[in-house]
Structure formats: structure tokens, C-alpha cells
Write a protein that holds these residues in place. Structure first.
Motif, PDB file in Angstrom:
ATOM      1  N   ASP A 185     -13.363   1.994  -0.504  1.00 11.20           N
ATOM      2  CA  ASP A 185     -13.295   0.729   0.212  1.00 11.20           C
ATOM      3  C   ASP A 185     -12.152   0.839   1.219  1.00 11.20           C
ATOM      4  N   ARG A 219     -10.761  -1.241   3.132  1.00 10.25           N
ATOM      5  CA  ARG A 219      -9.803  -2.354   3.165  1.00 10.25           C
ATOM      6  C   ARG A 219      -8.857  -2.346   1.978  1.00 10.25           C
ATOM      7  N   GLU A 220      -9.248  -1.724   0.869  1.00 10.84           N
ATOM      8  CA  GLU A 220      -8.472  -1.849  -0.360  1.00 10.84           C
ATOM      9  C   GLU A 220      -7.856  -0.543  -0.865  1.00 10.84           C
ATOM     10  N   ASP A 221      -8.459   0.598  -0.551  1.00 10.74           N
ATOM     11  CA  ASP A 221      -8.092   1.850  -1.212  1.00 10.74           C
ATOM     12  C   ASP A 221      -7.170   2.713  -0.351  1.00 10.74           C
ATOM     13  N   ARG A 238      -8.512   0.014  -5.718  1.00  8.85           N
ATOM     14  CA  ARG A 238      -8.016  -1.291  -6.139  1.00  8.85           C
ATOM     15  C   ARG A 238      -9.230  -2.172  -6.454  1.00  8.85           C
ATOM     16  N   ARG A 239      -9.393  -2.490  -7.740  1.00  7.43           N
ATOM     17  CA  ARG A 239     -10.553  -3.248  -8.190  1.00  7.43           C
ATOM     18  C   ARG A 239     -10.116  -4.346  -9.156  1.00  7.43           C
ATOM     19  N   SER A 262      -3.750  -7.885  -3.864  1.00  5.01           N
ATOM     20  CA  SER A 262      -4.217  -7.780  -2.482  1.00  5.01           C
ATOM     21  C   SER A 262      -3.114  -8.123  -1.483  1.00  5.01           C
ATOM     22  N   TRP A 270      -0.246  -3.841   1.050  1.00  2.00           N
ATOM     23  CA  TRP A 270      -1.038  -2.998   1.934  1.00  2.00           C
ATOM     24  C   TRP A 270      -0.778  -1.538   1.577  1.00  2.00           C
TER      25      TRP A 270
END
Length: 250
Positions: free
Chosen positions: A138, A140-142, A161-162, A192, A195
């Protein structure tokens, strides 16, 4: 014995040749192609080329991927060579995440979950999301990082990140498989509000800066020891407001 002698010849002599020459020598025979494509040779060749004062810079534009010579710190625009990309996609969709050992880890926008290893020299490409588990990345997240372990195996570290949790996965190029590692215990690591930056390799440790959006004092860095495969948290020094002292006459 014959194979061992050729391996020594390749690692000690052929590894000192420019990348373009090595690419041509891979066409000599199956044995030459096998030895010059090994992880060990790639690692030795990269380290030798990294000490070369004449380097190359890759530039991604909207219309092309350009390769320039960097001689003595000066970019030679006249040396520009265009590199073809093996996937039919608009170049503006490419995102270079991190590079190491002449390998680029990247993703393609508008194609969800694609995480790609690309070797510009050989133009070989591996889509890591073709392996299980799928839908692994992902943008945006990883966060991701590249490193070489003591056995000269190229590995990819992915921090997923989950649901406020961090799941670290490690990909081995030798086995072409993912495995899940153990992460730090504690709150906020998967928040979240942090960053995640791509990993920076230094002295066999991958560092992932994790600045907080609103509160800089909460920022930290995740460190991953590539040999022990153990994570640790590194606090970021805070600004003390001390600018300096001026010398005064006695």
C-alpha cells in the motif's frame, strides 16, 4: 575444480569491468551467463563500481528514463542514453521507492498493490505481488528497504501498516518467498499519524524515519539489524534552542 576456477576468475577479474561489458560477456555461453548473473557476482561488481569516481545518474522524466555519466561530480548531459522500461505504462505512473546495489524497488500508480524489482542494466523485472500473499503493498501506508545479507542474498523488507498494527515481511530473492518477522511491542507504531519513509541502509542497519504529522516530539526512527533481523526504536534528538556561543574578549 574447473567451475571454482572460473568463479574466481569472474569475481576477481570480470567484476572490475564496466556494466556494459559484463552484459555482453553474459552472451558468451551458458556458464558465463550463469556465473555473471549470480547474487555473489552482482554484489562484488556493485561494490567495485561504487568506488569508481565515474558514476551514472538515472533521471525519470515524463517522457523518458535517462541515464547520464557523472564524472568528478559533474553531470554530462551529452552522455544521455534512454533506457526502455519493460512494462507498457505511462512513465508518469512510475514511482521509484528506493534503490541499492544497482536495483530499483518501485511501484506503478493506478495498479494497486504492485511492488516491483527492476534491474535497469539487464532490464529484468520481478513483480513481488505475484507471490503470496497478494495485495501486499500500500503506497500510502507501507515502507520498504533493500539490503544484502551475509550470504549475498538480496532481500526486501516491507513494513505493512494494517489496522494500527505493523506487520514486517521479508522477501528473499534466492527463495522467491516472503516470510513474516516479529516487530516491536507497543502502541502507536501503526498509527496513521506517522509518515513512513523508505529504508536507508547504513552499516548493516536499515533505518525508517517515522515523523509525526502534528507533534514532532513524538517522531522516532525504526532500526532493523539485517544480520540479527531484530527491530529497535531510535529516538530523534529534539531541538534545544541553543544556536551557539560567541567568543568574547577577556
Amino acid at each position: 575444480m574447473e567451475r571454482l576456477q572460473f568463479e574466481m576468475f569472474a569475481n576477481e577479474i570480470l567484476s572490475r569491468l564496466p556494466t556494459k561489458c559484463v552484459g555482453r560477456l553474459r552472451c558468451v555461453s551458458k556458464q558465463w551467463r550463469y556465473e555473471l548473473s549470480s547474487h555473489l557476482f552482482a554484489s562484488i561488481h556493485y561494490r567495485r563500481m561504487a568506488n569508481n569516481l565515474n558514476r551514472k545518474v538515472m533521471m525519470l522524466t515524463k517522457t523518458s528514463i535517462d541515464n547520464h555519466n557523472l564524472i568528478g561530480g559533474t553531470l554530462e548531459i551529452s552522455s544521455r542514453k534512454i533506457i526502455s522500461f519493460p512494462v507498457d505504462t505511462h512513465l508518469s505512473n512510475l514511482i521509484f521507492l528506493v534503490s541499492q546495489y544497482g536495483i530499483i524497488l518501485m511501484c506503478i500508480q493506478w495498479r494497486p498493490d504492485e511492488l516491483i524489482i527492476w534491474n535497469p542494466t539487464t532490464n529484468q523485472l520481478v513483480n513481488l505481488c505475484d507471490k503470496k500473499p497478494k495485495k501486499i503493498f500500500d503506497l500510502r501506508e507501507d515502507a520498504v528497504g533493500i539490503y544484502m545479507d551475509s550470504s549475498n542474498d538480496l532481500k526486501i523488507l516491507l513494513l505493512q501498516r494494517r489496522k494500527d498494527d505493523v506487520i514486517p515481511r521479508m522477501y528473499s530473492r534466492k527463495t522467491s518467498e516472503w516470510k513474516t518477522l516479529n516487530f516491536l511491542k507497543g502502541a502507536d507504531y501503526g498509527s496513521s499519524l506517522y509518515w513512513w519513509s523508505s529504508g536507508t541502509l547504513c552499516n548493516n542497519v536499515l533505518y525508517f524515519p517515522s515523523p509525526h504529522y502534528w507533534t514532532p516530539a513524538k517522531s522516532y526512527t525504526i532500526a532493523f539489524d539485517v544480520e540479527s533481523e531484530i527491530f529497535s526504536k531510535v529516538s530523534i534528538p529534539q531541538h534545544t534552542g541553543v544556536v551557539g556561543r560567541q567568543n568574547r574578549d577577556p
